[in-house]
Write a protein that holds these residues in place. Structure first.
Motif, PDB file in Angstrom:
ATOM      1  N   PRO A   1     -26.191   0.649  -0.713  1.00  0.00           N
ATOM      2  CA  PRO A   1     -26.776   1.783   0.002  1.00  0.00           C
ATOM      3  C   PRO A   1     -26.244   1.912   1.424  1.00  0.00           C
ATOM      4  CG  PRO A   1     -28.463   0.584  -1.210  1.00  0.00           C
ATOM      5  CD  PRO A   1     -27.217  -0.234  -1.283  1.00  0.00           C
ATOM      6  N   THR A   2     -25.987   0.794   2.076  1.00  0.00           N
ATOM      7  CA  THR A   2     -25.475   0.850   3.446  1.00  0.00           C
ATOM      8  C   THR A   2     -24.094   1.495   3.477  1.00  0.00           C
ATOM      9  OG1 THR A   2     -26.715  -1.122   4.063  1.00  0.00           O
ATOM     10  CG2 THR A   2     -24.860  -0.512   5.472  1.00  0.00           C
ATOM     11  N   TYR A   3     -23.239   1.092   2.551  1.00  0.00           N
ATOM     12  CA  TYR A   3     -21.886   1.656   2.494  1.00  0.00           C
ATOM     13  C   TYR A   3     -21.960   3.156   2.237  1.00  0.00           C
ATOM     14  CZ  TYR A   3     -16.920   2.060   1.301  1.00  0.00           C
ATOM     15  OH  TYR A   3     -15.601   2.419   1.271  1.00  0.00           O
ATOM     16  N   TYR A   4     -22.825   3.556   1.303  1.00  0.00           N
ATOM     17  CA  TYR A   4     -22.959   4.980   1.008  1.00  0.00           C
ATOM     18  C   TYR A   4     -23.477   5.736   2.224  1.00  0.00           C
ATOM     19  CZ  TYR A   4     -24.274   9.434  -0.900  1.00  0.00           C
ATOM     20  OH  TYR A   4     -24.378  10.782  -1.097  1.00  0.00           O
ATOM     21  N   THR A   5     -24.446   5.160   2.928  1.00  0.00           N
ATOM     22  CA  THR A   5     -24.987   5.806   4.122  1.00  0.00           C
ATOM     23  C   THR A   5     -23.893   6.014   5.162  1.00  0.00           C
ATOM     24  OG1 THR A   5     -27.184   4.869   3.756  1.00  0.00           O
ATOM     25  CG2 THR A   5     -26.664   5.589   5.995  1.00  0.00           C
ATOM     26  N   PHE A   6     -23.052   5.015   5.350  1.00  0.00           N
ATOM     27  CA  PHE A   6     -21.947   5.149   6.309  1.00  0.00           C
ATOM     28  C   PHE A   6     -21.005   6.295   5.909  1.00  0.00           C
ATOM     29  CE2 PHE A   6     -22.049   0.409   7.741  1.00  0.00           C
ATOM     30  CZ  PHE A   6     -23.174   0.685   8.517  1.00  0.00           C
ATOM     31  N   LEU A   7     -20.767   6.443   4.600  1.00  0.00           N
ATOM     32  CA  LEU A   7     -19.910   7.539   4.150  1.00  0.00           C
ATOM     33  C   LEU A   7     -20.533   8.889   4.479  1.00  0.00           C
ATOM     34  CD1 LEU A   7     -18.747   6.265   0.628  1.00  0.00           C
ATOM     35  CD2 LEU A   7     -17.372   6.397   2.710  1.00  0.00           C
ATOM     36  N   GLU A   8     -21.832   9.030   4.230  1.00  0.00           N
ATOM     37  CA  GLU A   8     -22.499  10.302   4.547  1.00  0.00           C
ATOM     38  C   GLU A   8     -22.525  10.561   6.051  1.00  0.00           C
ATOM     39  OE1 GLU A   8     -26.254  11.423   3.124  1.00  0.00           O
ATOM     40  OE2 GLU A   8     -25.622  11.577   1.026  1.00  0.00           O
ATOM     41  N   GLN A   9     -22.537   9.507   6.829  1.00  0.00           N
ATOM     42  CA  GLN A   9     -22.545   9.659   8.285  1.00  0.00           C
ATOM     43  C   GLN A   9     -21.182  10.023   8.850  1.00  0.00           C
ATOM     44  OE1 GLN A   9     -24.148   5.889   9.526  1.00  0.00           O
ATOM     45  NE2 GLN A   9     -26.293   6.575   9.325  1.00  0.00           N
ATOM     46  N   GLY A  10     -20.180  10.062   8.008  1.00  0.00           N
ATOM     47  CA  GLY A  10     -18.860  10.473   8.456  1.00  0.00           C
ATOM     48  C   GLY A  10     -18.057   9.377   9.110  1.00  0.00           C
ATOM     49  N   ARG A  11     -18.396   8.124   8.828  1.00  0.00           N
ATOM     50  CA  ARG A  11     -17.609   7.033   9.384  1.00  0.00           C
ATOM     51  C   ARG A  11     -16.294   6.898   8.606  1.00  0.00           C
ATOM     52  NH1 ARG A  11     -21.711   2.141  11.172  1.00  0.00           N
ATOM     53  NH2 ARG A  11     -23.547   3.422  11.626  1.00  0.00           N
ATOM     54  N   ASP A  12     -15.281   6.394   9.276  1.00  0.00           N
ATOM     55  CA  ASP A  12     -13.968   6.249   8.647  1.00  0.00           C
ATOM     56  C   ASP A  12     -13.947   4.974   7.803  1.00  0.00           C
ATOM     57  OD1 ASP A  12     -11.335   6.383   7.901  1.00  0.00           O
ATOM     58  OD2 ASP A  12     -10.562   5.624   9.801  1.00  0.00           O
ATOM     59  N   MET A  13     -14.393   5.107   6.539  1.00  0.00           N
ATOM     60  CA  MET A  13     -14.517   3.941   5.665  1.00  0.00           C
ATOM     61  C   MET A  13     -13.350   3.804   4.687  1.00  0.00           C
ATOM     62  SD  MET A  13     -17.301   2.744   6.797  1.00  0.00           S
ATOM     63  CE  MET A  13     -17.647   1.477   5.592  1.00  0.00           C
ATOM     64  N   ARG A  14     -12.611   4.892   4.443  1.00  0.00           N
ATOM     65  CA  ARG A  14     -11.471   4.870   3.530  1.00  0.00           C
ATOM     66  C   ARG A  14     -11.811   4.257   2.165  1.00  0.00           C
ATOM     67  NH1 ARG A  14      -7.316   7.962   4.551  1.00  0.00           N
ATOM     68  NH2 ARG A  14      -5.807   6.448   3.771  1.00  0.00           N
ATOM     69  N   PRO A  15     -12.777   4.806   1.448  1.00  0.00           N
ATOM     70  CA  PRO A  15     -13.130   4.247   0.136  1.00  0.00           C
ATOM     71  C   PRO A  15     -11.958   4.329  -0.837  1.00  0.00           C
ATOM     72  CG  PRO A  15     -14.126   6.404   0.451  1.00  0.00           C
ATOM     73  CD  PRO A  15     -13.568   6.009   1.770  1.00  0.00           C
ATOM     74  N   SER A  16     -11.929   3.370  -1.767  1.00  0.00           N
ATOM     75  CA  SER A  16     -10.863   3.332  -2.760  1.00  0.00           C
ATOM     76  C   SER A  16     -11.012   4.487  -3.740  1.00  0.00           C
ATOM     77  CB  SER A  16     -10.900   2.011  -3.531  1.00  0.00           C
ATOM     78  OG  SER A  16     -12.057   1.970  -4.355  1.00  0.00           O
ATOM     79  N   ARG A  17      -9.972   4.712  -4.517  1.00  0.00           N
ATOM     80  CA  ARG A  17     -10.038   5.756  -5.546  1.00  0.00           C
ATOM     81  C   ARG A  17     -11.103   5.425  -6.595  1.00  0.00           C
ATOM     82  NH1 ARG A  17      -6.237   9.597  -5.242  1.00  0.00           N
ATOM     83  NH2 ARG A  17      -4.325   9.223  -4.063  1.00  0.00           N
ATOM     84  N   GLN A  18     -11.279   4.125  -6.884  1.00  0.00           N
ATOM     85  CA  GLN A  18     -12.301   3.743  -7.851  1.00  0.00           C
ATOM     86  C   GLN A  18     -13.700   4.107  -7.344  1.00  0.00           C
ATOM     87  OE1 GLN A  18      -9.813   1.784  -6.844  1.00  0.00           O
ATOM     88  NE2 GLN A  18      -8.575   1.607  -8.716  1.00  0.00           N
ATOM     89  N   VAL A  19     -13.941   3.876  -6.053  1.00  0.00           N
ATOM     90  CA  VAL A  19     -15.238   4.235  -5.476  1.00  0.00           C
ATOM     91  C   VAL A  19     -15.419   5.744  -5.494  1.00  0.00           C
ATOM     92  CG1 VAL A  19     -16.552   4.295  -3.320  1.00  0.00           C
ATOM     93  CG2 VAL A  19     -15.476   2.165  -4.071  1.00  0.00           C
ATOM     94  N   LEU A  20     -14.367   6.497  -5.160  1.00  0.00           N
ATOM     95  CA  LEU A  20     -14.470   7.956  -5.171  1.00  0.00           C
ATOM     96  C   LEU A  20     -14.736   8.479  -6.579  1.00  0.00           C
ATOM     97  CD1 LEU A  20     -11.570   8.903  -2.732  1.00  0.00           C
ATOM     98  CD2 LEU A  20     -14.026   8.917  -2.252  1.00  0.00           C
TER      99      LEU A  20
END
Length: 280
Positions: A56-75
């Motif tokens: 949930p923390t990682y997802y929250t950071f993504l929604e907050q617009g942080r530069d997390m560069r998720p992998s293609r598998q995560v996307l």
């Protein structure tokens, strides 16, 4: 890519995730709605995170617009969790990786829309064919099959324009300017392969080409790149002799990596090609 662009794309990614999360109800993804205690409009962040198998923390950071560069598998997992369609999924990948995802043959074979196939057929006696993301020939009309090769009669792994050019001796008879044409074809394929560096079907084809073609082994290390484009080709046919054709290349709107290559023959040559294909 500049920091400003990266930040803008991260914000856009966050906005997209938040909008799609808000548009879904628990029942849409097989979850209980939790009424009447539920106060969230749409899914909760932790529900999306659980569906995508991320924290949930990682997802929250993504929604907050942080530069997390998720992998293609995560996307891909997020796209599935949020029920994105193919266009939205491609946009999700492009925001992070500057390119849409590749689809391997093991996941889904490339399909040509029936209307595109019908269009290719209607272009007879002017040759036309459709190639996919790695230059597999997906459709070809009778004129193209008569002047190049009978693609449907070939083994599936050989229904590929790059393979035909480099590994089939017939190509050297078909193309008057074979060496220039083969080099240009490989340079165009190289540009596509660079965009699909993580696609194992490209790696498999490149390995087969290296094993079968001395020209591939000599030319590939040169890193030549060429764009798609129209022009002219000189072909040789045992019954018709030498032909000069003009051609244009169009991308299929509903499948942008599919390319319709349409040729125009001079009137007299078109008549001779028509007679040839009518004879079978």
């Amino acid at each position: 890519m500049s920091d400003a662009t990266i930040n803008a794309r991260a914000r856009e990614l966050g906005d997209l995730l938040r909008a799609r999360r808000g548009a879904l109800q628990p029942a849409d993804v097989g979850l209980p709605d939790g009424a009447p205690r539920r106060r969230t409009t749409g899914l909760r962040r932790e529900e999306v995170a659980r569906l995508a198998a991320i924290s949930p923390t990682y997802y929250t950071f993504l929604e907050q617009g942080r530069d997390m560069r998720p992998s293609r598998q995560v996307l891909d997992a997020l796209a599935t969790a949020l029920r994105l369609d193919e266009a939205e999924r491609a946009h999700l990948h492009a925001l992070v990786h500057d390119a849409p995802p590749s689809t391997t043959d093991s996941e889904a074979g490339e399909q040509v829309d029936d209307e595109v196939v019908a269009l290719v057929a209607r272009l007879d006696p002017h040759p036309a064919y459709v190639t996919g993301r790695r230059w597999d020939v997906l459709a070809a009309n009778r004129a193209a099959r008569a002047l190049w090769t009978d693609w449907p009669a070939r083994a599936p792994q050989e229904r590929n324009m790059v393979w035909f050019m480099l590994c089939d001796p017939q190509a050297r008879e078909v193309f008057v300017d074979w060496e220039a044409e083969a080099g240009a074809q490989l340079a165009r394929f190289r540009a596509a392969a660079a965009r699909h560096a993580d696609d194992p079907t490209f790696a498999e084809l490149i390995a087969r080409l290296h094993a079968s073609s001395p020209e591939m082994r000599a030319w590939w290390p040169r890193h030549a790149i060429a764009p798609l484009g129209g022009g002219r080709k000189r072909l040789r046919h045992p019954a018709l002799g030498e032909l000069e054709l003009r051609h244009t290349v169009l991308n299929v709107a509903d499948a942008p990596e599919q390319k319709l290559v349409a040729f125009r023959a001079a009137s007299a040559d078109a008549t001779r090609i028509a007679a040839l294909v009518d004879r079978g």
